[in-house]
Design a protein around this motif. Structure first.
Motif, mmCIF file in Angstrom:
data_model
loop_
_atom_site.group_PDB
_atom_site.id
_atom_site.type_symbol
_atom_site.label_atom_id
_atom_site.label_comp_id
_atom_site.label_asym_id
_atom_site.label_seq_id
_atom_site.Cartn_x
_atom_site.Cartn_y
_atom_site.Cartn_z
ATOM 1 N N ASP A 83 -13.237 6.457 12.666
ATOM 2 C CA ASP A 83 -13.136 5.004 12.640
ATOM 3 C C ASP A 83 -13.279 4.450 11.223
ATOM 4 O O ASP A 83 -14.127 4.910 10.456
ATOM 5 N N ARG A 84 -12.423 3.483 10.897
ATOM 6 C CA ARG A 84 -12.504 2.729 9.627
ATOM 7 C C ARG A 84 -12.382 3.597 8.379
ATOM 8 O O ARG A 84 -12.970 3.270 7.342
ATOM 9 N N LYS B 49 -7.067 4.538 7.848
ATOM 10 C CA LYS B 49 -5.803 5.069 8.390
ATOM 11 C C LYS B 49 -4.674 4.037 8.308
ATOM 12 O O LYS B 49 -3.599 4.330 7.804
ATOM 13 N N SER B 50 -4.949 2.831 8.828
ATOM 14 C CA SER B 50 -3.884 1.814 8.866
ATOM 15 C C SER B 50 -3.463 1.419 7.455
ATOM 16 O O SER B 50 -2.273 1.222 7.184
ATOM 17 N N THR B 51 -4.450 1.337 6.553
ATOM 18 C CA THR B 51 -4.155 0.989 5.150
ATOM 19 C C THR B 51 -3.194 2.010 4.544
ATOM 20 O O THR B 51 -2.198 1.652 3.915
ATOM 21 N N LYS C 120 2.013 2.344 15.661
ATOM 22 C CA LYS C 120 0.555 2.413 15.772
ATOM 23 C C LYS C 120 0.152 2.590 17.225
ATOM 24 O O LYS C 120 0.676 1.909 18.096
ATOM 25 N N ARG D 179 -0.383 -2.177 21.254
ATOM 26 C CA ARG D 179 -0.971 -3.207 22.131
ATOM 27 C C ARG D 179 0.058 -4.226 22.606
ATOM 28 O O ARG D 179 -0.293 -5.167 23.314
ATOM 29 N N ARG E 234 1.557 6.360 24.916
ATOM 30 C CA ARG E 234 2.318 7.250 24.025
ATOM 31 C C ARG E 234 3.641 7.673 24.685
ATOM 32 O O ARG E 234 4.677 7.722 24.031
ATOM 33 N N ARG F 142 -2.771 6.976 14.358
ATOM 34 C CA ARG F 142 -3.454 7.544 15.538
ATOM 35 C C ARG F 142 -2.433 8.058 16.548
ATOM 36 O O ARG F 142 -1.323 7.551 16.652
ATOM 37 N N GLN G 121 -19.680 7.045 17.613
ATOM 38 C CA GLN G 121 -18.772 7.529 16.554
ATOM 39 C C GLN G 121 -19.198 8.917 16.069
ATOM 40 O O GLN G 121 -18.369 9.740 15.705
ATOM 41 N N LYS H 99 -13.873 7.442 -1.941
ATOM 42 C CA LYS H 99 -12.599 7.368 -2.678
ATOM 43 C C LYS H 99 -11.979 5.992 -2.459
ATOM 44 O O LYS H 99 -12.025 5.467 -1.341
HETATM 45 N N1 Z5A Z 1 -8.351 5.178 20.979
HETATM 46 C C1 Z5A Z 1 -8.645 5.925 22.116
HETATM 47 O O1 Z5A Z 1 -9.763 5.876 22.640
HETATM 48 N N2 Z5A Z 1 -7.672 6.693 22.672
HETATM 49 C C2 Z5A Z 1 -6.426 6.763 22.143
HETATM 50 O O2 Z5A Z 1 -5.568 7.471 22.685
HETATM 51 C C3 Z5A Z 1 -6.149 6.014 20.946
HETATM 52 C C4 Z5A Z 1 -7.131 5.224 20.409
HETATM 53 C C5 Z5A Z 1 -4.769 6.070 20.332
HETATM 54 C C6 Z5A Z 1 -8.699 1.235 18.693
HETATM 55 O O3 Z5A Z 1 -7.920 1.947 17.771
HETATM 56 C C7 Z5A Z 1 -9.584 2.185 19.433
HETATM 57 O O4 Z5A Z 1 -8.811 2.966 20.344
HETATM 58 C C8 Z5A Z 1 -10.284 3.186 18.545
HETATM 59 C C9 Z5A Z 1 -9.862 4.552 19.069
HETATM 60 C C10 Z5A Z 1 -9.391 4.268 20.442
HETATM 61 N N3 Z5A Z 1 -11.700 3.017 18.764
HETATM 62 N N4 Z5A Z 1 -12.579 3.127 17.916
HETATM 63 N N5 Z5A Z 1 -13.459 3.176 17.327
HETATM 64 P P1 Z5A Z 1 -7.341 1.240 16.500
HETATM 65 O O5 Z5A Z 1 -6.522 2.243 15.785
HETATM 66 O O6 Z5A Z 1 -6.661 -0.028 16.902
HETATM 67 O O7 Z5A Z 1 -8.654 0.926 15.649
HETATM 68 P P2 Z5A Z 1 -8.722 -0.052 14.402
HETATM 69 O O8 Z5A Z 1 -9.351 -1.305 14.841
HETATM 70 O O9 Z5A Z 1 -7.413 -0.120 13.680
HETATM 71 O O10 Z5A Z 1 -9.741 0.679 13.445
HETATM 72 P P3 Z5A Z 1 -9.472 1.946 12.657
HETATM 73 O O11 Z5A Z 1 -8.104 2.438 12.984
HETATM 74 O O12 Z5A Z 1 -10.560 2.876 12.903
HETATM 75 O O13 Z5A Z 1 -9.517 1.522 11.137
HETATM 76 P P4 Z5A Z 1 -8.645 2.237 10.011
HETATM 77 O O14 Z5A Z 1 -7.204 1.981 10.305
HETATM 78 O O15 Z5A Z 1 -9.051 3.630 9.815
HETATM 79 O O16 Z5A Z 1 -9.076 1.462 8.704
HETATM 80 P P5 Z5A Z 1 -8.257 0.271 7.975
HETATM 81 O O17 Z5A Z 1 -7.950 -0.828 8.917
HETATM 82 O O18 Z5A Z 1 -7.173 0.828 7.142
HETATM 83 O O19 Z5A Z 1 -9.406 -0.158 6.966
HETATM 84 C C11 Z5A Z 1 -10.609 -0.811 7.412
HETATM 85 C C12 Z5A Z 1 -11.200 -1.683 6.261
HETATM 86 O O20 Z5A Z 1 -11.582 -0.811 5.194
HETATM 87 C C13 Z5A Z 1 -10.172 -2.661 5.659
HETATM 88 O O21 Z5A Z 1 -10.874 -3.792 5.280
HETATM 89 C C14 Z5A Z 1 -9.643 -1.894 4.436
HETATM 90 O O22 Z5A Z 1 -9.170 -2.755 3.432
HETATM 91 C C15 Z5A Z 1 -10.868 -1.133 4.001
HETATM 92 N N6 Z5A Z 1 -10.535 0.150 3.340
HETATM 93 C C16 Z5A Z 1 -9.563 1.039 3.680
HETATM 94 N N7 Z5A Z 1 -9.571 2.097 2.858
HETATM 95 C C17 Z5A Z 1 -10.589 1.911 1.984
HETATM 96 C C18 Z5A Z 1 -11.105 2.669 0.880
HETATM 97 N N8 Z5A Z 1 -10.593 3.857 0.538
HETATM 98 N N9 Z5A Z 1 -12.162 2.169 0.213
HETATM 99 C C19 Z5A Z 1 -12.685 0.967 0.568
HETATM 100 N N10 Z5A Z 1 -12.249 0.183 1.578
HETATM 101 C C20 Z5A Z 1 -11.213 0.658 2.292
#
Ligand code: Z5A
Ligand code: MG
Length: 208
Positions: A13-14, A17-19, A36, A40, A72, A93, A154, A181
């Motif tokens: 989580d977080r 990935k999306s970035t 993605k 939804r 999927r 994901r 988590q 990183k």
């Molecule tokens: N889920 C499941 O149960 N079964 C399934 O089959 C599937 C999913 C497909 C929603 O997913 C939930 O569904 C998830 C798994 C479950 N539950 N949990 N926990 P989702 O994909 O929609 O979740 P999300 O809300 O997009 O969160 P995420 O994917 O975990 O976040 P992320 O994509 O990895 O992070 P991000 O959105 O790219 O970044 C988050 C923040 O951090 C944002 O402000 C960025 O600017 C910042 N960021 C990113 N990279 C960095 C670095 N390197 N340094 C500093 N800050 C950063």
């Protein structure tokens, strides 16, 4: 026509990935599309969204698991068509999240093998990048808003992901430690890996 490549960014989580999916798709321009999961926007995806965001909307763990998988399957043919038309498809994901989050609940009978079964037959990625971290990501924007965003769960999910990787072997899967990183540093690390798979000559699509 040379087929496109299926590239998956998975991870905890977080971890960004999306970035990074956006970075990759932007870098590839018209040659790539982003998908993605969960998607939804579909009818099934809307139910999943309600489950994740509305704590009063209860479903048996088996039902929500099958809905994630069905989501999927809804997109399988569309993804396949794009690959055949030469487009690269970047997934945010996919199957591994499906198995890990459900198996991590520790429900009787819902082991990794049970959780993986409904996804058998889906397209297998040509490259999977799994974002891992040793530090805690809970301070990142948005953490805690949805159902699964609890530190203890988590932790369970992290362990389960690695158990899943022991059981579902894949030589095209690479773990990337993103701890401490920056967004640019992670992108610099994954860019050559993406470049390599895109330029690789591969045969027909493969399936889980
Ligand atoms: N889920 C499941 O149960 N079964 C399934 O089959 C599937 C999913 C497909 C929603 O997913 C939930 O569904 C998830 C798994 C479950 N539950 N949990 N926990 P989702 O994909 O929609 O979740 P999300 O809300 O997009 O969160 P995420 O994917 O975990 O976040 P992320 O994509 O990895 O992070 P991000 O959105 O790219 O970044 C988050 C923040 O951090 C944002 O402000 C960025 O600017 C910042 N960021 C990113 N990279 C960095 C670095 N390197 N340094 C500093 N800050 C950063
Ligand atoms: Mg995300």
């Amino acid at each position: 026509m040379v087929r496109g490549k299926l590239i998956l960014i998975e991870g905890l989580d977080r971890t960004g990935k999306s970035t990074q999916c956006e970075n990759v798709v932007n870098a590839l321009g018209n040659d790539a599309v982003l998908i993605k999961f969960p998607d939804r926007t579909t009818k099934i995806g809307q139910l999943i969204n309600q489950y994740l965001t509305d704590k009063d909307f209860e479903l048996p763990a088996q039902s929500i698991h099958l809905l994630f998988s069905a989501n999927r399957w809804e997109l399988k043919e569309e993804i396949h068509s794009m690959l055949k038309a030469g487009k690269h498809v970047v997934l945010d994901r996919y199957v591994y999240s499906g198995v890990a989050y459900s198996a991590a609940k520790g429900i009787q009978g819902m082991d990794i093998s049970w959780c993986f079964n409904p996804d058998k037959g889906l397209l297998k990625p040509d490259l999977t990048l799994f974002f891992s971290n040793s530090s805690n990501m809970r301070d990142r924007e948005g953490f805690g808003e949805e159902r699964y965003e609890k530190v203890e769960f988590q932790r369970q999910v992290r362990d389960t992901f690695f158990n899943v990787f022991d059981q579902i072997k894949d030589s095209n899967r690479i773990v990337i430690d993103v701890s401490d990183k920056s967004i640019d540093e992670v992108f610099s690390e994954i860019k050559p890996l993406i470049h390599d798979v895109i330029n690789k000559e591969l045969g027909e699509c493969v399936y889980f």
